[in-house]
Motif scaffolding. Structure first.
Motif, PDB file in Angstrom:
ATOM      1  N   UNK A 162     -33.946  79.740  70.976  1.00  0.00           N
ATOM      2  CA  UNK A 162     -34.036  78.984  69.731  1.00  0.00           C
ATOM      3  C   UNK A 162     -33.373  79.680  68.569  1.00  0.00           C
ATOM      4  N   UNK A 163     -32.287  80.387  68.844  1.00  0.00           N
ATOM      5  CA  UNK A 163     -31.566  81.088  67.792  1.00  0.00           C
ATOM      6  C   UNK A 163     -32.164  82.433  67.416  1.00  0.00           C
ATOM      7  N   UNK A 164     -33.225  82.829  68.098  1.00  0.00           N
ATOM      8  CA  UNK A 164     -33.883  84.094  67.767  1.00  0.00           C
ATOM      9  C   UNK A 164     -33.645  85.120  68.857  1.00  0.00           C
ATOM     10  N   UNK A 165     -33.354  86.345  68.457  1.00  0.00           N
ATOM     11  CA  UNK A 165     -33.129  87.430  69.400  1.00  0.00           C
ATOM     12  C   UNK A 165     -34.457  88.014  69.867  1.00  0.00           C
ATOM     13  N   UNK A 166     -34.561  88.237  71.172  1.00  0.00           N
ATOM     14  CA  UNK A 166     -35.766  88.820  71.755  1.00  0.00           C
ATOM     15  C   UNK A 166     -35.347  89.918  72.718  1.00  0.00           C
ATOM     16  N   UNK A 167     -35.916  91.099  72.537  1.00  0.00           N
ATOM     17  CA  UNK A 167     -35.655  92.201  73.458  1.00  0.00           C
ATOM     18  C   UNK A 167     -36.836  92.345  74.409  1.00  0.00           C
ATOM     19  N   UNK A 168     -36.609  92.240  75.719  1.00  0.00           N
ATOM     20  CA  UNK A 168     -37.711  92.380  76.675  1.00  0.00           C
ATOM     21  C   UNK A 168     -38.308  93.782  76.625  1.00  0.00           C
ATOM     22  N   UNK A 169     -39.520  93.942  77.152  1.00  0.00           N
ATOM     23  CA  UNK A 169     -40.119  95.284  77.215  1.00  0.00           C
ATOM     24  C   UNK A 169     -39.249  96.212  78.051  1.00  0.00           C
ATOM     25  N   UNK A 170     -39.323  97.487  77.723  1.00  0.00           N
ATOM     26  CA  UNK A 170     -38.554  98.468  78.470  1.00  0.00           C
ATOM     27  C   UNK A 170     -38.370  99.743  77.684  1.00  0.00           C
ATOM     28  N   UNK A 171     -37.685 100.712  78.264  1.00  0.00           N
ATOM     29  CA  UNK A 171     -37.567 102.033  77.623  1.00  0.00           C
ATOM     30  C   UNK A 171     -36.786 102.032  76.322  1.00  0.00           C
TER      31      UNK A 171
END
Length: 313
Positions: A162-171
């Motif tokens: 939806x136009x929004x940046x999301x970084x998945x969990x991780x190091x």
């Protein structure tokens, strides 16, 4: 008793303590042995009410011209603005000026941790609220204010919804393994970090406003009435999940430029945001109020309302 206290404060201020104060560089942390109470009255760990009393005693002893007097005056002013009872129940105090977090249980200190707070241009706000959840393996929803910066850098490893940046969990996720949600906080959270080396620095006003907590695992364990080993076991599952504390926990993000250390001595901290300077307006402090629990009648009425369709289209 008042005369005895003032004698102890003044003798420390103008005796050995005064030389130590003068020798400190401007903006550096300064220990004020002057404001320590007699051992029979006050013993570490200090309670939150004890800390307030120490500040009052220091104010009565310090002359208006003393360089630490503005810090004492403004800190007491901000405590009055908070209006929180840190002596009852569970509470977390994030001292923005000290870049430090203290957890209290019925006013007694149970945990202290270094934190990273907002930089001067992206300040951590003064806020009184409550813990909502502890989120394990949180994804990072990039704030709109820095999304363009992330995209310009390539946004490698990010998803876009939806136009929004999301970084998945991780190091590489900047929230680290845990995020402690705060009610109605306008996107301000307590969380871990992928850059633990920042906690070793003396200057820890570096974030975009959120509070990165060095001992976030221990803090999560305390909030959830469990052990750090149990928190690690839940993290080992690799799943993103929210767990709600069983007991209410107040949270105060406050700018206190003088506050007791672990040993019970008042320590003056650098005025990073310049809020103690002469003529600066009183900093705002926002309070989040919790709605009272619903009555039985309200719960029964809500139960009679049919749930919405999952897919109304």
């Amino acid at each position: 008793m008042t005369q005895t206290r003032r004698f102890l404060v003044r003798s420390a201020l103008y005796g050995t303590a005064s030389a130590a104060l003068v020798s400190q560089a401007a903006g550096a942390q300064t220990r004020l042995a002057a404001a320590q109470m007699p051992a029979p009255i006050l013993r570490p760990p200090l309670s939150a009410p004890d800390a307030r009393e120490q500040l009052r005693i220091a104010r009565s002893a310090l002359p208006p011209s003393h360089r630490n007097r503005p810090a004492v005056d403004r800190t007491l002013e901000r405590l009055d603005d908070m209006g929180l009872d840190l002596g009852t129940g569970r509470s977390i105090l994030v001292n923005i000026a000290a870049a430090e977090l203290i957890a209290y249980d019925d006013g007694l200190e149970v945990l202290r941790s270094r934190v990273v707070v907002g930089a001067n241009r992206t300040r951590t706000p003064q806020l009184a609220t409550f813990v909502s959840t502890v989120r394990f393996h949180p994804p990072w929803y990039v704030p709109a204010s820095i999304a363009a910066e992330i995209r310009a850098a390539g946004a490698v490893g990010f998803n876009q919804t939806g136009g929004r940046l999301i970084q998945p969990p991780g190091p590489t996720n900047p929230l680290g393994p845990l995020r402690i949600g705060l009610e109605n906080s306008d996107g301000i959270f307590l969380h871990g970090t992928n850059r633990p080396g920042l906690f070793a620095g003396s200057r820890r006003s570096l974030s975009h406003g959120c509070v990165r907590v060095e001992r976030v695992r221990d803090l999560a364990a305390w909030l959830l009435d469990t052990t750090s080993a149990s928190v690690d076991s839940t993290l080992a599952t690799g799943r993103t999940q929210d767990i709600h504390p069983l007991r209410e926990v107040q949270v105060a993000l406050a700018y206190l430029t003088i506050w007791p250390d672990r040993g019970g001595q008042l320590v003056a901290h650098g005025d990073t945001y310049g809020l103690d300077a002469p003529g600066v307006r009183r900093a705002s402090f926002r309070r989040v109020y919790r709605a009272p629990p619903p009555s039985i009648e309200q719960m029964e009425a809500a139960a009679r309302i049919p749930p919405p369709d999952d897919n109304p289209l």
